[in-house]
Design an enzyme around this catalytic site. Structure first.
Site, PDB file in Angstrom:
ATOM      1  N   SER A   1       0.852  -1.187   0.000  1.00 50.39           N
ATOM      2  CA  SER A   1       0.000   0.000   0.000  1.00 50.39           C
ATOM      3  C   SER A   1       0.886   1.234   0.000  1.00 50.39           C
ATOM      4  O   SER A   1       2.113   1.133   0.077  1.00 50.39           O
ATOM      5  CB  SER A   1      -0.909   0.004   1.224  1.00 50.39           C
ATOM      6  OG  SER A   1      -0.126   0.278   2.365  1.00 50.39           O
ATOM      7  N   LYS A   2       0.216   2.376  -0.054  1.00 48.64           N
ATOM      8  CA  LYS A   2       0.931   3.653  -0.154  1.00 48.64           C
ATOM      9  C   LYS A   2       2.002   3.822   0.907  1.00 48.64           C
ATOM     10  O   LYS A   2       3.018   4.447   0.671  1.00 48.64           O
ATOM     11  CB  LYS A   2      -0.069   4.798   0.000  1.00 48.64           C
ATOM     12  CG  LYS A   2      -0.607   5.286  -1.305  1.00 48.64           C
ATOM     13  CD  LYS A   2      -1.339   6.580  -1.065  1.00 48.64           C
ATOM     14  CE  LYS A   2      -2.348   6.798  -2.174  1.00 48.64           C
ATOM     15  NZ  LYS A   2      -3.401   7.696  -1.826  1.00 48.64           N
ATOM     16  N   ARG A   3       1.726   3.247   2.101  1.00 53.50           N
ATOM     17  CA  ARG A   3       2.715   3.523   3.146  1.00 53.50           C
ATOM     18  C   ARG A   3       4.038   2.807   2.896  1.00 53.50           C
ATOM     19  O   ARG A   3       5.027   3.089   3.559  1.00 53.50           O
ATOM     20  CB  ARG A   3       2.126   3.250   4.536  1.00 53.50           C
ATOM     21  CG  ARG A   3       1.996   1.850   4.899  1.00 53.50           C
ATOM     22  CD  ARG A   3       1.107   1.629   6.106  1.00 53.50           C
ATOM     23  NE  ARG A   3       0.657   0.268   6.057  1.00 53.50           N
ATOM     24  CZ  ARG A   3       1.414  -0.742   6.376  1.00 53.50           C
ATOM     25  NH1 ARG A   3       2.636  -0.548   6.824  1.00 53.50           N
ATOM     26  NH2 ARG A   3       0.967  -1.974   6.259  1.00 53.50           N
ATOM     27  N   HIS A   4       4.070   1.892   1.914  1.00 51.28           N
ATOM     28  CA  HIS A   4       5.350   1.273   1.565  1.00 51.28           C
ATOM     29  C   HIS A   4       6.129   2.096   0.537  1.00 51.28           C
ATOM     30  O   HIS A   4       7.200   1.700   0.108  1.00 51.28           O
ATOM     31  CB  HIS A   4       5.120  -0.130   0.979  1.00 51.28           C
ATOM     32  CG  HIS A   4       4.525  -1.086   1.957  1.00 51.28           C
ATOM     33  ND1 HIS A   4       3.212  -1.470   1.914  1.00 51.28           N
ATOM     34  CD2 HIS A   4       5.075  -1.720   3.012  1.00 51.28           C
ATOM     35  CE1 HIS A   4       2.974  -2.305   2.909  1.00 51.28           C
ATOM     36  NE2 HIS A   4       4.086  -2.470   3.584  1.00 51.28           N
ATOM     37  N   GLY A   5       5.561   3.194   0.096  1.00 51.89           N
ATOM     38  CA  GLY A   5       6.240   4.017  -0.926  1.00 51.89           C
ATOM     39  C   GLY A   5       5.356   4.129  -2.145  1.00 51.89           C
ATOM     40  O   GLY A   5       4.131   4.013  -2.035  1.00 51.89           O
TER      41      GLY A   5
END
Ligand code: GLU
Length: 468
Positions: free
Chosen positions: A237-241
């Site tokens: 998801s977005k929090r991984h980049g």
């Protein structure tokens, strides 16, 4: 039989790398078998679907080069087909109107939860005569008994018990059809032979097969692709980049590097790592798709991107790079040949963004001499070598590498000094310490006018330091 696959994104956001991989697998499968690839936009959720997302998906597909043979087909333009299928199911008694209130549905769900049962609709309206005048939904009458069995091309034999599947809503109170119904109608109308999609849809497949059978439509083959995880094991998801395909473009990745990375993520062919698009098409097989989820590894993507920057046709890299220079207010037409710059710099960059950063000095003079390399090299002792080299360079008949090299050499000889005592100040003067290739090549590419100007600037910089 012509193989037909499809990619069926819901336009509720950008094209995600997970979606792009599903699209790539479907595209490859069609290309591998001389088949056709269809793009279908599943936009029936009017609240969440946006035109921007459609554009972002189309843009992502174009950038990746996943061209489709049909489409984009929009589900919102196909309501009459869904209505016809629903009517057919109603007529044959395989669908029914349901007017159960939200309160009633909540009550049965609470009771099932209390009894530790899986929440499901209890079939209350199956035999009721609900009038078309009152608000109602339409439910598919799922078979009561037996199993739905199919062979998933990735996971093998699968069986789902019908008594686990409840009577699914296929038309909402507002008259709009729901996802499972639209997919069934479209996959059949579009003559899709192979449905390759994320395994988050696996639970929908037995329901879809039941509906296809009820409508007497052919059942396609299914291949459910495991999901992509982040480096911490959670779903990517977005929090991984970056997860948006176009973000990768912005960040300076080549589409072929991203495609190569995505194809290897969850698919393998021996231990080969680098695949051209043609090779992928020749070698791709659904059997080669891993059953286990795979983790996104940015380092590996970076490594691949670097290989493609190094090994691709420099003219192509130059075309892609020019946009990244443009973002930095550089017009590559106002400086050295960009293809030559790419050839000189490409070993040193992982992304086109990096390549743009380390190539800026070819097109614009250093704003200051503030780097460590300049601090070390631009000292009073450098004045004489800079002046002498500058004078000779200004007079050179032919601005060529060999002649430039000869000037450096003769300056070293005339001053009876070490090569570094001439080369280091010169390099600092023209690059302020930015990574650069051999000095004669660097000067050649920067061009005579800019080299002389920068030498003068460096001399002024040293003199100003002395006065301070
Ligand atoms: N529209 C669905 C999604 O974006 C995919 C449906 C399918 O592949 O069957 O998740």
């Amino acid at each position: 039989m012509t193989i037909r696959t499809r990619f069926a994104p819901s336009p509720t956001g950008f094209l995600h790398v997970g979606g792009a991989r599903t699209a790539l697998f479907s595209w490859l499968y069609a290309r591998r078998h001389g088949g056709q690839f269809v793009l279908r936009i599943e936009d029936t959720d009017l609240e969440r679907s946006t035109r921007e997302s459609v554009n972002a998906i189309l843009e992502g597909m174009t950038w990746l080069g996943l061209e489709y043979d049909e489409g984009p087909l929009y589900q919102t333009e196909r309501f009459e087909h869904y209505d016809a299928a629903i009517d057919k199911l109603l007529e044959s008694g395989q669908a029914y109107r349901c007017n159960c209130s939200k309160e009633r549905l909540d009550e049965i769900r609470d009771e099932q939860m209390r009894n530790k049962q899986k929440p499901r609709y209890d079939g209350h309206c199956r035999e009721a005569q609900v009038s078309t005048d009152e608000p109602h939904v339409i439910r598919f009458r799922n078979p009561d008994d037996g199993d739905v069995c199919f062979t998933d091309l990735v996971r093998g034999e699968l069986a789902f018990s019908n008594n686990e599947l409840d009577d699914l809503i296929i038309r909402r109170t507002d008259g709009s059809p729901t996802y499972n119904l639209t997919v069934v109608v479209d996959d059949a109308d579009m003559e899709i032979t192979h449905v390759i999609r994320g395994d988050d849809h696996l639970n929908n497949t037995p329901r879809q097969i039941n509906m296809l059978r009820a409508l007497e439509l052919p059942v396609p083959e299914y291949a459910h692709v495991p999901m992509i995880l982040g480096d911490d094991g959670a779903r990517l998801s977005k929090r991984h980049g970056a997860v948006s395909v176009m973000q990768y473009m912005e960040n300076g990745y080549l589409p072929e590097a991203l495609l190569n990375y995505l194809v290897r993520l969850g698919w393998s062919h021996g231990d080969q790592e680098i695949f051209s698009l043609d090779e992928m098409v020749q070698l791709f097989s659904v059997e080669g798709i891993n059953r286990a989820a795979s983790s996104f590894n940015t380092e590996k993507l970076n490594w691949l991107n670097q290989q493609y920057i190094k090994d691709n046709d420099p003219a192509r890299v130059a075309r892609l790079l020019s946009g990244h220079l443009g973002k930095r207010d550089i017009d590559p037409a106002m400086g050295p040949d960009l293809v030559a710059v790419v050839e000189a710099q490409r070993e040193r960059a992982t992304t086109l963004e990096e390549l743009a950063d380390i190539s800026l000095f070819y097109y614009s003079d250093p704003e200051s001499y503030s780097s460590k390399a300049s601090a070390k090299a631009l000292k009073p002792a450098a004045l004489e070598p800079l002046r002498m080299a500058g004078e000779q360079l200004a007079k050179l008949e032919n601005w060529e590498r060999e002649a430039i090299h000869a000037v450096i050499k003769s300056t070293v000889e005339k001053l009876d000094t070490g090569f570094g005592k001439v080369a280091m100040p010169l390099r600092a003067a023209v690059t302020d310490g930015a990574p650069s290739p051999e000095l004669d090549l660097t000067l050649f590419l920067i061009g005579r006018g800019a080299v002389i100007r920068r030498i003068d600037n460096a001399i002024a910089h040293i003199e100003a330091m002395g006065e301070a």
